[in-house]
Design a protein around this motif. Structure first.
Motif, PDB file in Angstrom:
ATOM      1  N   GLY A  25       0.814  -1.208   0.000  1.00 33.36           N
ATOM      2  CA  GLY A  25       0.000   0.000   0.000  1.00 33.36           C
ATOM      3  C   GLY A  25       0.847   1.257   0.000  1.00 33.36           C
ATOM      4  O   GLY A  25       0.581   2.206  -0.744  1.00 33.36           O
ATOM      5  N   LYS A  26       1.890   1.256   0.826  1.00 30.62           N
ATOM      6  CA  LYS A  26       2.783   2.414   0.875  1.00 30.62           C
ATOM      7  C   LYS A  26       3.544   2.585  -0.436  1.00 30.62           C
ATOM      8  O   LYS A  26       3.738   3.711  -0.909  1.00 30.62           O
ATOM      9  N   LYS A  27       3.952   1.475  -1.027  1.00 35.44           N
ATOM     10  CA  LYS A  27       4.681   1.541  -2.298  1.00 35.44           C
ATOM     11  C   LYS A  27       3.815   2.151  -3.390  1.00 35.44           C
ATOM     12  O   LYS A  27       4.259   3.031  -4.148  1.00 35.44           O
ATOM     13  N   ALA A  28       2.557   1.706  -3.463  1.00 37.84           N
ATOM     14  CA  ALA A  28       1.640   2.261  -4.465  1.00 37.84           C
ATOM     15  C   ALA A  28       1.448   3.753  -4.246  1.00 37.84           C
ATOM     16  O   ALA A  28       1.444   4.549  -5.197  1.00 37.84           O
ATOM     17  N   PHE A  29       1.289   4.154  -2.997  1.00 35.44           N
ATOM     18  CA  PHE A  29       1.047   5.555  -2.667  1.00 35.44           C
ATOM     19  C   PHE A  29       2.253   6.417  -3.036  1.00 35.44           C
ATOM     20  O   PHE A  29       2.109   7.475  -3.666  1.00 35.44           O
ATOM     21  N   VAL A  39       6.120  -0.221 -11.077  1.00 31.27           N
ATOM     22  CA  VAL A  39       6.539  -1.224 -10.092  1.00 31.27           C
ATOM     23  C   VAL A  39       5.545  -1.421  -8.952  1.00 31.27           C
ATOM     24  O   VAL A  39       5.595  -2.427  -8.249  1.00 31.27           O
ATOM     25  N   TRP A  40       4.608  -0.490  -8.769  1.00 31.13           N
ATOM     26  CA  TRP A  40       3.657  -0.632  -7.673  1.00 31.13           C
ATOM     27  C   TRP A  40       2.557  -1.638  -7.984  1.00 31.13           C
ATOM     28  O   TRP A  40       2.002  -2.268  -7.069  1.00 31.13           O
ATOM     29  N   LEU A  41       2.228  -1.816  -9.264  1.00 32.29           N
ATOM     30  CA  LEU A  41       1.034  -2.582  -9.612  1.00 32.29           C
ATOM     31  C   LEU A  41       1.150  -4.073  -9.300  1.00 32.29           C
ATOM     32  O   LEU A  41       0.195  -4.656  -8.764  1.00 32.29           O
ATOM     33  N   PRO A  42       2.272  -4.744  -9.601  1.00 29.87           N
ATOM     34  CA  PRO A  42       2.354  -6.161  -9.226  1.00 29.87           C
ATOM     35  C   PRO A  42       2.210  -6.385  -7.721  1.00 29.87           C
ATOM     36  O   PRO A  42       1.588  -7.361  -7.289  1.00 29.87           O
ATOM     37  N   ALA A  85       0.542   2.667 -14.550  1.00 31.76           N
ATOM     38  CA  ALA A  85       1.614   1.675 -14.376  1.00 31.76           C
ATOM     39  C   ALA A  85       2.408   1.415 -15.650  1.00 31.76           C
ATOM     40  O   ALA A  85       2.471   0.293 -16.155  1.00 31.76           O
ATOM     41  N   GLN A  86       3.027   2.453 -16.169  1.00 28.53           N
ATOM     42  CA  GLN A  86       3.895   2.319 -17.331  1.00 28.53           C
ATOM     43  C   GLN A  86       5.346   2.566 -16.915  1.00 28.53           C
ATOM     44  O   GLN A  86       5.618   3.152 -15.874  1.00 28.53           O
ATOM     45  N   ILE A  87       6.265   2.097 -17.727  1.00 27.03           N
ATOM     46  CA  ILE A  87       7.683   2.328 -17.453  1.00 27.03           C
ATOM     47  C   ILE A  87       7.928   3.833 -17.323  1.00 27.03           C
ATOM     48  O   ILE A  87       7.459   4.602 -18.151  1.00 27.03           O
ATOM     49  N   PRO A  88       8.609   4.312 -16.282  1.00 20.95           N
ATOM     50  CA  PRO A  88       9.335   3.568 -15.256  1.00 20.95           C
ATOM     51  C   PRO A  88       8.578   3.429 -13.927  1.00 20.95           C
ATOM     52  O   PRO A  88       9.155   2.962 -12.944  1.00 20.95           O
TER      53      PRO A  88
END
Length: 642
Positions: A170-174, A240-243, A234-237
């Motif tokens: 959750g924190k990573k996505a945020f 990384v949060w989506l997986p 969730a596109q490059i770069p």
């Protein structure tokens, strides 16, 4: 006729307020009715708005409704207002329709969760936020919805916050999304500085007069906006949060991947099509990022073992297709794939949830197998979604995916290389999706005997949404049958009204029809090759994948570890930032800032200690001090008089 546009986002907001305030008191049954009912009402209202919009002449299908004035400061004026046109209508139908089915599915999936009411409250808030984003008639209100879906993703991805992995995800996505949102906010500032307004109609109508095609200002605005899109979609770069978002409940994954958050970036780029067409460099960046992300994520999906992570990387790849379409100027085609993808990706995630539910929480593909007879409804619906995303002719994914490939080849903004990479990615998609299907439903069971005793089909609250989404995955593409197959491409015609109204012309291909047939046939062939290889590898000769992984161990390990991008980010971004923060804390904060504050306190303490000695409490000392003071003053006056 359109006065009730504001009801579309209002219903889920009311559901959120009721469930977050009263959810624990009213019981699970009423929580379910409130949560699902409010989103259902939004869908009904959206359908009614669609019918009303269709009754208008094609050139007049733009309605703005100002709910109330919001901010007024000098020349800066923003209202809370909603805009209904073909583009926003498609989006609210997708968000409320697919979201409604996900809400119903959640009743069965989350039935035993102790935080049931909080879950549905967050789900309602997520739906409200996305509906606000797509209905907003100005950039600032869109940004409010943009940030709100980011908040909801944090709340729902980390819903089971007792698990450290969920809390971290959750924190990573945020945090990752904040990086993209910073660029998006700068783009909005630059838009106001350039146009003196944030209203869509004013900005887009004046853009061709204020901006010169290809100039740096148009490029700067659109690239900053696209920076936000790379985070949200969730596109490059910033993918990384989506997986890691798979740590949330599976229906949340379906909602994020199919109907809400990740589609926001694609919608935003399509909404700002006028600006992007004035910035050819930005269009090229959008197309390149999209196609590179598509094949990059597809390659990772080839070897993943977690059923939800395969689908997560599939989403990243499919979003790349959508951005490719937008990058070559085929905005309506990108939205077409957004819609069909919502159907089959929601189906696939909910189907994966049904599998996980049957296996008591197991997500490892290598511990599944032979489930088609145990959970037949899940199997047949999952098969429909797999065929659709693979691009089998006649299903929804075929029409939208092939339209993107054709536009990437034939559009003036396209390139043969775009088509080649998209073509290869289509074959990879068919392979990894049938790999997932075969490992899950075919072959010998690989789960333990204890798990096998409890395998059962999901309840009707979960299977009915699967069936409905399977039907949509099959027939959803028939609204966009291309001219080459005898259709009128009604979907693109409906959306093209948005684009032609904004000083654009329809992109007309100068290639003969036979070229489109050849390319279409080639894409069908590579899809069939991908399916055949998946069947051969995982059903006919199941030892072959292991042998190949050992033979090409380095490459397999690279894919399995997702090109070590997370580790690279950790080494060059996360750890240096942590070290910098630690330095600022221990040295600058503790020693300098706290040192100055504590030093002034120690100095005051020392001075007061010295001064305290003068206050002895003895009268003779005070009298002596008084006498000395008098003598000093008299001496001073005598000297002054002389």
């Amino acid at each position: 006729m359109f006065n009730y546009i504001w009801l579309v986002p209002l219903f889920p907001l009311l559901g959120f307020l009721i469930n977050i305030l009263l959810g624990k008191r009213i019981g699970k049954s009423l929580v379910s009715w409130v949560a699902c009912g409010t989103v259902g009402l939004s869908f009904v209202a959206s359908l009614r708005l669609l019918l009303n919009l269709l009754n208008l002449p094609a050139g007049e299908r733009l309605v703005e409704k100002v709910v109330f004035p919001w901010i007024t400061s000098g020349s800066f004026k923003v209202d809370v207002g909603f805009q209904l046109d073909p583009l926003s209508t498609v989006m609210i139908l997708v968000v409320s329709g697919v979201g409604f089915l996900i809400h119903i599915y959640s009743i069965g999936y989350m039935a035993k969760d102790p935080y049931y009411s909080r879950y549905f409250a967050y789900l309602n808030l997520f739906t409200f936020s996305m509906l606000t984003l797509v209905l907003a008639n100005n950039f600032l209100l869109m940004y409010v919805g943009w940030e709100a879906v980011g908040l909801c993703s944090y709340l729902l991805i980390g819903f089971w916050f007792e698990n450290k992995s969920a809390a971290d995800a959750g924190k990573k996505a945020f945090i990752v999304n904040r990086i993209g949102d910073f660029g998006f906010s700068l783009g909005i500032f630059l838009i106001f500085w350039t146009f003196g307004s944030l209203n869509f109609s004013q900005v887009f109508s004046s853009a061709p007069n204020i901006l010169t095609a290809g100039e740096s200002l148009a490029t700067a605005i659109t690239l900053l906006l696209f920076m936000g899109a790379t985070g949200k979609s969730a596109q490059i770069p910033l993918y990384v949060w989506l997986p890691d978002a798979m740590e949330g409940p599976t229906p949340v994954s379906a909602l994020i991947h199919a109907a809400t958050m990740v589609t926001a970036g694609v919608y935003m780029v399509a909404r700002c099509n006028v600006l992007y067409l004035l910035a050819p460099i930005s269009l090229s960046v959008v197309a390149i990022i999209g196609i590179v992300t598509a094949i990059y994520a597809a390659s990772i999906a080839l070897v993943q073992r977690d059923i939800k992570r395969v689908l997560a990387y599939s989403t990243i790849s499919q979003l790349g297709y959508m951005f490719l379409a937008c990058g070559v100027g085929a905005f309506a085609t990108g939205i077409f794939h957004l819609m069909t993808h919502a159907f089959f990706k929601a189906l696939l995630f909910l189907g994966a949830g049904s599998v996980i539910h049957a296996l008591s929480g197991e997500q490892d593909l290598m511990k599944m197998g032979g489930l088609r007879r145990n959970i037949p409804t899940t199997f047949w619906t999952f098969l429909a979604g797999t065929l659709a995303i693979a691009g089998i002719p006649g299903l929804s994914g075929f029409f939208s995916k092939d339209e993107i490939l054709w536009e990437s080849f034939s559009s003036p903004f396209g390139h043969t290389l775009f088509w080649v990479i998209g073509f290869i990615t289509a074959g990879m998609t068919a392979f990894y999706m049938f790999r997932l299907l075969n490992l899950t439903f075919f072959g010998q069971p690989r789960y333990d005997s204890e798990t096998g005793k409890h395998i059962h089909e999901s309840p009707k609250s979960m299977t009915i949404p699967l069936i409905l989404l399977a039907i949509l995955s099959v027939i959803g593409g028939y609204v966009g049958i291309p001219h080459s197959l005898g259709g009128s491409n009604s979907f693109n015609q409906f959306l093209s009204e948005v684009f032609t109204r904004q000083h654009q012309t329809e992109i007309v291909s100068h290639y003969p029809l036979s070229v489109e047939y050849y390319l279409m046939g080639a894409s069908i062939v590579i899809v069939l090759i991908g399916i055949f290889l998946a069947i051969y590898f995982y059903i006919k000769n199941p030892q072959l994948p292991r042998q190949l992984s050992e033979k090409f161990r380095t490459f397999h390990t690279l894919l399995l570890n997702k090109y070590y991008v997370d580790e690279i980010y950790s080494a060059i971004v996360v750890r240096p930032l942590i070290k910098l923060a630690t330095f600022l804390w221990q040295v600058f904060d503790v020693r300098i800032i706290d040192g100055m504050a504590n030093g002034s306190a120690y100095l005051t303490q020392w001075l007061s200690g010295k001064a305290r000695r003068l206050q002895s409490g003895y009268f003779r000392n005070y009298a002596l001090s008084f006498l000395l003071g008098v003598i000093i003053i008299l001496g001073y006056l005598i000297l002054k008089l002389r």
